[in-house]
Design a protein around this motif. Structure first.
Motif, short mmCIF file in Angstrom:
data_model
loop_
_atom_site.label_atom_id
_atom_site.label_comp_id
_atom_site.label_asym_id
_atom_site.label_seq_id
_atom_site.Cartn_x
_atom_site.Cartn_y
_atom_site.Cartn_z
N UNK A 323 -21.14 0.29 85.07
CA UNK A 323 -20.19 0.89 84.14
C UNK A 323 -19.89 2.32 84.58
N UNK A 324 -18.62 2.66 84.64
CA UNK A 324 -18.19 4.01 85.02
C UNK A 324 -17.30 4.54 83.90
N UNK A 325 -17.57 5.75 83.45
CA UNK A 325 -16.80 6.31 82.34
C UNK A 325 -16.20 7.66 82.68
N UNK A 326 -15.05 7.93 82.09
CA UNK A 326 -14.41 9.24 82.22
C UNK A 326 -13.89 9.66 80.84
N UNK A 327 -13.86 10.98 80.61
CA UNK A 327 -13.29 11.52 79.38
C UNK A 327 -12.01 12.28 79.72
N UNK A 328 -10.91 11.94 79.03
CA UNK A 328 -9.63 12.57 79.30
C UNK A 328 -9.64 14.02 78.81
N UNK A 329 -9.14 14.92 79.65
CA UNK A 329 -9.02 16.33 79.27
C UNK A 329 -7.75 16.52 78.44
N UNK A 330 -6.63 16.05 78.99
CA UNK A 330 -5.35 16.10 78.29
C UNK A 330 -4.88 14.69 78.02
N UNK A 331 -3.81 14.57 77.29
CA UNK A 331 -3.24 13.25 77.02
C UNK A 331 -2.96 12.54 78.35
N UNK A 332 -3.26 11.24 78.38
CA UNK A 332 -3.13 10.50 79.63
C UNK A 332 -2.32 9.22 79.39
N UNK A 333 -1.21 9.10 80.10
CA UNK A 333 -0.36 7.92 79.98
C UNK A 333 -0.62 6.98 81.15
N UNK A 334 -0.84 5.72 80.85
CA UNK A 334 -1.02 4.72 81.90
C UNK A 334 -0.36 3.42 81.43
N UNK A 335 0.61 2.97 82.25
CA UNK A 335 1.40 1.81 81.84
C UNK A 335 2.11 2.15 80.53
N UNK A 336 2.10 1.23 79.58
CA UNK A 336 2.77 1.49 78.29
C UNK A 336 1.87 2.22 77.29
N UNK A 337 0.65 2.57 77.70
CA UNK A 337 -0.33 3.13 76.76
C UNK A 337 -0.53 4.63 76.97
N UNK A 338 -1.03 5.27 75.93
CA UNK A 338 -1.37 6.69 76.00
C UNK A 338 -2.76 6.90 75.40
N UNK A 340 -5.35 9.68 74.03
CA UNK A 340 -5.30 11.07 73.57
C UNK A 340 -6.35 11.92 74.26
N UNK A 341 -6.24 13.24 74.18
CA UNK A 341 -7.29 14.11 74.74
C UNK A 341 -8.66 13.73 74.18
N UNK A 342 -9.66 13.79 75.04
CA UNK A 342 -11.07 13.48 74.74
C UNK A 342 -11.35 11.99 74.56
N UNK A 343 -10.34 11.15 74.75
CA UNK A 343 -10.61 9.71 74.73
C UNK A 343 -11.49 9.35 75.93
N UNK A 344 -12.30 8.33 75.75
CA UNK A 344 -13.16 7.85 76.83
C UNK A 344 -12.53 6.61 77.46
N UNK A 345 -12.45 6.60 78.78
CA UNK A 345 -11.93 5.44 79.51
C UNK A 345 -13.08 4.85 80.32
N UNK A 346 -13.38 3.59 80.04
CA UNK A 346 -14.51 2.91 80.67
C UNK A 346 -13.99 1.87 81.65
N UNK A 347 -14.59 1.84 82.84
CA UNK A 347 -14.26 0.86 83.86
C UNK A 347 -15.55 0.18 84.30
N UNK A 348 -15.53 -1.13 84.42
CA UNK A 348 -16.75 -1.86 84.75
C UNK A 348 -16.59 -2.67 86.03
N UNK A 349 -17.26 -2.27 87.13
CA UNK A 349 -17.27 -3.12 88.31
C UNK A 349 -17.77 -4.53 88.00
N UNK A 350 -18.71 -4.65 87.07
CA UNK A 350 -19.25 -5.96 86.72
C UNK A 350 -18.14 -6.89 86.21
N UNK A 351 -17.22 -6.36 85.43
CA UNK A 351 -16.14 -7.17 84.87
C UNK A 351 -15.06 -7.44 85.92
N UNK A 352 -14.57 -6.39 86.57
CA UNK A 352 -13.47 -6.54 87.51
C UNK A 352 -13.88 -7.41 88.70
N UNK A 353 -15.11 -7.26 89.16
CA UNK A 353 -15.57 -7.99 90.34
C UNK A 353 -15.93 -9.45 90.04
#
Length: 446
Positions: A323-338, A340-353
């Motif tokens: 599991x890899x996590x990042x916290x957004x500093x400023x608002x972050x737009x990706x695809x159709x989603x946004x 907010x600042x301080x939101x946590x974005x989690x990415x899992x090699x276990x899931x994607x792989x």
């Protein structure tokens, strides 16, 4: 400009606002979210706005393209309790300075010089085993990789302390989810047995690291290793040197992260090989044909492609950093989603792989997925066990060489088979461990 879409996800409950731990089985929890809701899932956990991101393009954007808009997330913020402000947890200018300082220890030419030590320690380990003996391979691999990182990067013999380090690290790991709870600082002061063990474990680890630092300072010798680099480094601005605390933080990070992840990767590799007779046969056949009875060297690495594929596939199914996590500093737009600042974005090699869009029969162990042609057909970040971007694991090249050389050295003499009935359960802590160890029978190869 159209309004941002609301990412799908489960409805929050009162419990979600209080507890950070994602259920009794985090692997099942996160995997089910991704499978049910798709590549972007939004949910709340302990008052945090969390997005689970499983699209490789978005993952690349977060880790590489837009990396400056993110800091480490809550999980690694809490690991400062043991790692301090080391390379894994530091941010901004401090992280850039420290990474630049430590990079020479992981230069390709220097890493090649570590190969002989890796093989020598692996050879010593395999000579300690006896035909028909039952081993906890997880413990054996931890002891081996700890010895290697101690010798190569700190020129210290820590093998005799492997049991103490392993016990201490387990104490810290087992308290991980508890430290993510609200009011964790207050909770940690309570006389909870698990947390008391974690405090004692940190004290033991500190004692080991500070002793290494004190011995090296007392000797006054420059060993040309990572520890000497840390002790002699001077700040570019004021010429100051690192305090013992700063050296401790960097040393602790490399000392622990540099052996725990590799040991887990090796443990899962031996398990998967033992469950797949054809892979075992081909692995031993390649090792025998290439080495002809001698010990492997760094020069043999290109001649052991199947060994590399086996390790690559093991880390696909059981990535140590699951599991890899990042916290957004400023608002972050990706695809159709946004986010907010301080939101946590989690990415899992276990899931994607383990996603069938990228891997046919994703639960199947198949080293031949990693032929050059099939590897080139994968989208970037459909495989990312070492993370990505400027915070990609600094020891990646070190780890690949160590994994291949250790597997070749041990497979040359031994055939490891899982003890019938032994429970194999992944334990998702800071790293992906085998919850009950890995009890295997060592069969000598003639």
């Amino acid at each position: 400009m159209p309004a941002a879409a609301v990412a799908p996800g489960p409805k929050p409950t009162l419990l979600d606002s209080l507890i950070y731990r994602p259920g009794r089985d985090p692997l099942v929890f996160f995997t089910s979210l991704a499978r049910q809701y798709g590549d972007v899932v939004q949910y709340r956990m302990a008052g945090e706005r969390v997005f689970l991101v499983s699209d490789p393009q978005y993952i690349k954007d977060i880790l590489v393209t837009q990396n400056r808009n993110f800091t480490k997330s809550r999980g690694l913020e809490r690991t400062r309790r043991i790692l301090g402000n080391g390379l894994l947890t530091s941010e901004g200018a401090v992280h850039l300075r420290q990474r630049r300082l430590m990079q020479p220890a992981f230069h390709r030419d220097r890493i090649a010089g570590y190969g002989a030590t890796m093989v020598a320690y692996a050879d010593r380990t395999r000579r300690d085993w006896r035909d028909g003996t039952t081993l906890d391979v997880a413990r054996e691999m931890n002891r081996l990789t700890l010895s290697i990182v101690g010798k190569t990067l700190f020129d210290a013999d820590v093998e005799s302390q492997a049991a103490a380090v392993g016990e201490a690290l387990t104490g810290v790991m087992e308290s991980f989810w508890m430290t993510l709870l609200p009011f964790a600082d207050l909770i940690e002061r309570l006389p909870v047995p698990r947390l008391r063990r974690a405090r004692m474990a940190r004290a033991r680890l500190d004692a080991i690291i500070y002793r290494m630092i004190a011995d090296r300072r007392a000797s006054g010798r420059n060993h040309g290793d990572l520890l000497s680099m840390l002790l002699t480094a001077q700040d570019e601005d004021d010429g100051g040197v690192m305090t013992d605390q700063q050296v401790r933080d960097e040393a602790m990070t490399i000392f622990l992260a540099g052996h725990e992840t590799t040991a887990n990767a090796l443990t899962w590799t031996w398990y998967l090989v033992s469950e797949n007779p054809e892979a075992s046969r081909r692995l031993h056949e390649e090792v025998d044909g290439v080495l002809q009875g001698r010990l492997p060297t760094v020069e043999d690495l290109p001649r052991l492609p199947y060994v590399e594929r086996v390790v690559t596939e093991a880390m696909r199914l059981y990535p140590p950093a699951w599991l890899i996590g990042r916290r957004a500093i400023a608002e972050y737009a990706f695809g159709p989603y946004v986010a907010p600042p301080r939101a946590i974005l989690i990415m899992s090699p276990f899931i994607v792989q383990r996603d069938s869009r990228y891997y046919a029969g994703p639960e199947r162990f198949d080293p031949d997925r990693w032929t050059p042609a099939r590897k080139a057909a994968l989208p970037p970040f459909a495989y990312f066990p070492f993370g990505g971007g400027p915070r990609r694991c600094i020891g990646e090249s070190f780890a690949w060489m160590e994994l291949i050389l250790i597997v070749a050295t041990i497979a040359q003499h031994w055939d490891l088979r899982l003890v019938p009935g032994h429970p194999v359960v992944p334990q998702p802590l800071i790293t992906l461990r085998a919850k009950h160890g890995m009890r295997m029978t060592a069969g000598a190869r003639t």
